[in-house]
Design an enzyme around this catalytic site. Structure first.
Site, PDB file in Angstrom:
ATOM      1  N   LYS A  82      47.395  37.941  35.332  1.00 20.26           N
ATOM      2  CA  LYS A  82      46.339  38.905  35.656  1.00 20.26           C
ATOM      3  C   LYS A  82      46.803  40.324  35.328  1.00 20.26           C
ATOM      4  O   LYS A  82      47.934  40.697  35.675  1.00 20.26           O
ATOM      5  CB  LYS A  82      46.010  38.768  37.146  1.00 20.26           C
ATOM      6  CG  LYS A  82      44.869  39.634  37.647  1.00 20.26           C
ATOM      7  CD  LYS A  82      44.632  39.356  39.147  1.00 20.26           C
ATOM      8  CE  LYS A  82      43.425  40.103  39.688  1.00 20.26           C
ATOM      9  NZ  LYS A  82      43.204  39.822  41.129  1.00 20.26           N
ATOM     10  N   SER A 151      38.510  38.614  41.888  1.00 25.31           N
ATOM     11  CA  SER A 151      38.900  39.543  40.842  1.00 25.31           C
ATOM     12  C   SER A 151      39.788  38.913  39.770  1.00 25.31           C
ATOM     13  O   SER A 151      39.953  39.510  38.709  1.00 25.31           O
ATOM     14  CB  SER A 151      39.627  40.730  41.457  1.00 25.31           C
ATOM     15  OG  SER A 151      40.835  40.325  42.066  1.00 25.31           O
ATOM     16  N   SER A 175      39.985  36.680  45.864  1.00 27.36           N
ATOM     17  CA  SER A 175      40.155  36.890  44.420  1.00 27.36           C
ATOM     18  C   SER A 175      40.827  35.770  43.655  1.00 27.36           C
ATOM     19  O   SER A 175      40.837  35.798  42.428  1.00 27.36           O
ATOM     20  CB  SER A 175      40.918  38.197  44.175  1.00 27.36           C
ATOM     21  OG  SER A 175      40.081  39.291  44.432  1.00 27.36           O
TER      22      SER A 175
END
Lengths: 432, 432
Positions: A82, A151, A175
């Protein structure tokens, strides 16, 4: 063997399978990477999972690993990171134009540990702005009109779409579990503070954890051991009679009716398979956790981002300014401390509830990935457990009325991660 | 007024006094900075408190603040930042040759909040290697044969030597309270998680906090409000009858006899002044906290530093390799979780003990700053409280047999920081 067939197989293999094949000399690291790159080349225009991808650099890493001996338990396994997490050889933009092109000088702890184990960093996966709500470019792999969740949007989409077998995300609210559930992945949020956060852009440190995304329970268990610097251990056998608490929570009325029926049915199937399944009603005060989460996360977030607020206000999205930042800047230390103390009290109460259950089962979200790309979906189904610091895992157990994945979320007591994996393997065996 | 006299006064003034004078137009920010720079020029060769100092840049900041209106409650107050903390306009080396000349792109949260309040960043203060044990160049301001304590060595020496009124350090074991006590400062370690850590190089996140160093209780209370983004609040009046628990702990036999007598005498003086002073014996299991601290801190530290271990092993000191890293790499997740859970259990027991006391009083270290520069002193007197997540403050209450400062450490319940300041003001009034 026809190399294109072989290549297709490799990108669909689990991390455990890939590592085994590479260690046995049945595949080269380069073969694995090329298979993943081929899939990415085919699918990335529709999915948009990657913030940074450099095929030549990925192949160079693979070749170096092919020349070296087996480094560790992820030798030859491609993984995605990420873009909220630092990498010394790739830009790290934190999902914000403020940091476009930013080049950290060192790898985050989780990246360095993955590489030490022989993993191949394929690239940086798309994150929402600072792992908050404002979405990146990623679309749901099976329906581009829908959000992949957030996210950790790119991490879940990349794994769900067979671009890589493993990816790291983070979770401060929902997330990891939410996008993993939407994209048909296994998503794992560890007990708070087990996995190290150095090099991860902090959102709200007292809630933040890493999140691991894969396509099997075995793979997240393996990856957890790698990130703990543990020698990998097999998943234990489940208890003779698994005790499952079906925990609808006060959010049940928000769950899509088809999803409700899938969960009810799953509870019955688990019971028929020999589990002790009982309904669990959390005390009413647990309904206030979302509110506590709001103040804890927004207070911490808003102070952590003082530099950006002072120097780059105009580059912060309106969603973030008017959401978490507004909440946080309006939150006093007294309100923050009250919320934090309340959360700690409920953690102890939840510990006591777990005396009767190996795992709780719950919805991972309110339904399938919703239409639209502006929102990453309802976070409340995870905020409860995140605030409790307990481990959670979502399994791709069901399909909804639009043919899209629905997750089954299992939650265990704090520090019960390995027992949760044992339970999850048994639940997977029965349901998936 | 003779400007040199005025200048000498300004660098000796408290942050509260400086901010008041500047706001009233009685001094310019530039005057304050020049007074501090003059002191630094005179004393730095003997003390070595600064890792990075750029007088022109400090003066430029002061002039910009003089041109602007009053920005906030630290307007015109020079402060130092431990070089484990990121600054966008100064190098940040984390006390390690690995990061010599490193330039972060943004200010840490605490730096940005200090600047937002009008503070003037004078420079970066010396830290031990990665805020661990291997010392930097700093010497005790009053005896250059002695350690200033660590790991916030430069922060404590700079404040103690009147180079700046305020400095930020960090504490994972004893790294603020110990050097502050050695250097005759007020040192404050907040309740864990109150003050944000974004941009601070993580050592062991579940223990790390900032630490504030000043020369008065009022200054640390003011600085805490700034770092919380709170409007500054006056310190409350102490309770009518302050309840003080004299907590010698199992470490008492290690305390220098003169220091023991100073503490015994202080307890009597506080009682004579109207406080309710009682001896507190912690349950025997509290003796095991140091051991729990060792495993928690070394497990977390060793995983966080994987990048440095893999890429820069030869640039890591033998002290760190053979100390915390060896401990940590040999510590399993099971041992770590056991230590973490034990610490949590004791936190709840300590909460209960605080039902009877406003503050505990204890030694800040085992005596005056020891001779020699290889060690930063005994950390055990702070490790207990650090692991308990409670706030602590050291006051320069005594002088030892060598004429050097000895601290009185006060400890309050978690979230009791403001009540601790009220108690500390009363104790200061009686003793200092």
């Amino acid at each position: 063997m026809d190399t294109s067939v072989r290549a297709r197989r490799l990108n669909e293999s689990s991390a455990t399978e890939v590592a085994k094949m590479v260690a046995a000399g049945e595949a080269r690291c380069e073969d694995v990477v090329r298979a993943c790159l081929e899939r990415i080349a085919e699918r990335e225009p529709a999915v948009g999972a990657w913030q940074h991808l450099d095929p030549d650099h990925a192949i160079a890493q693979a070749r170096a690993l092919d020349r070296a001996g087996v480094r560790g338990p992820l030798h030859g396994v491609p993984f995605g990171i990420k873009d909220i997490i630092d990498t010394h050889d790739m830009p790290t933009g934190y999902g914000s134009p403020i940091y476009a092109g930013h080049r950290p000088v060192a790898d985050a702890a989780c990246v360095a540990l993955s590489r030490k184990a022989g993993g191949i960093l394929m690239g940086k996966t798309v994150t929402t702005e600072f792992a908050n709500r404002y979405p990146g470019k990623t679309r749901h792999p099976r329906d581009s009109r829908r959000t992949p969740g957030g996210s950790s949007s790119g991490s879940a989409a990349a794994v769900g779409d067979h671009m890589v077998p493993l990816a790291i995300g983070t979770q401060t609210t929902a997330s990891t579990i939410r996008p993993a559930a939407f994209c048909g992945c296994v998503g794992y949020r560890p007990t708070w503070s087990d996995l190290r956060m150095h090099g991860v852009r902090e959102a709200a440190g007292s809630l933040d954890t890493l999140g691991l995304i894969a396509r099997s329970v075995g793979d997240v268990a393996l990856y957890r051991d790698v990130l703990l610097r543990n020698a990998p251990q097999p998943i234990a056998a489940p208890p003779a009679r698994l005790r499952v608490g079906f925990c609808r929570t006060h959010l049940w009325r928000l769950v899509d009716p088809v999803y409700q029926s899938r969960l009810e049915d799953a509870a019955q199937r688990l019971a028929r398979a020999g589990a002790a399944v009982a309904d669990v009603d959390l005390p009413a005060e647990f309904e206030r956790i979302e509110d506590a989460h709001r103040w804890i996360s927004s207070f911490e977030f808003s102070r952590n981002f003082t530099h950006e607020i002072e120097h780059h206000w105009e580059k912060i999205s309106a969603a973030l300014r008017n959401g978490r930042l507004k909440d946080g800047l309006g939150c006093s230390i007294e309100r923050y401390v009250e919320a934090r103390s309340f959360a700690e009290t409920l953690r102890l109460k939840l510990d006591a509830i777990f005396a009767d259950y190996d795992v709780l089962m719950a919805a991972s979200a309110d339904g399938e990935a919703p239409l639209g790309l502006d929102s990453t979906g309802n976070a409340a189904f995870c905020a409860i457990w995140t605030t409790m610091h307990v481990p959670a895992i979502t399994l791709p157990a069901f399909t909804g009325s639009n043919g899209l994945p629905l997750g089954l979320q299992l939650i265990a007591r704090r520090n019960g991660d390995r027992r949760m994996f044992a339970a999850a393997s048994e639940v997977w065996r029965v349901l998936c």
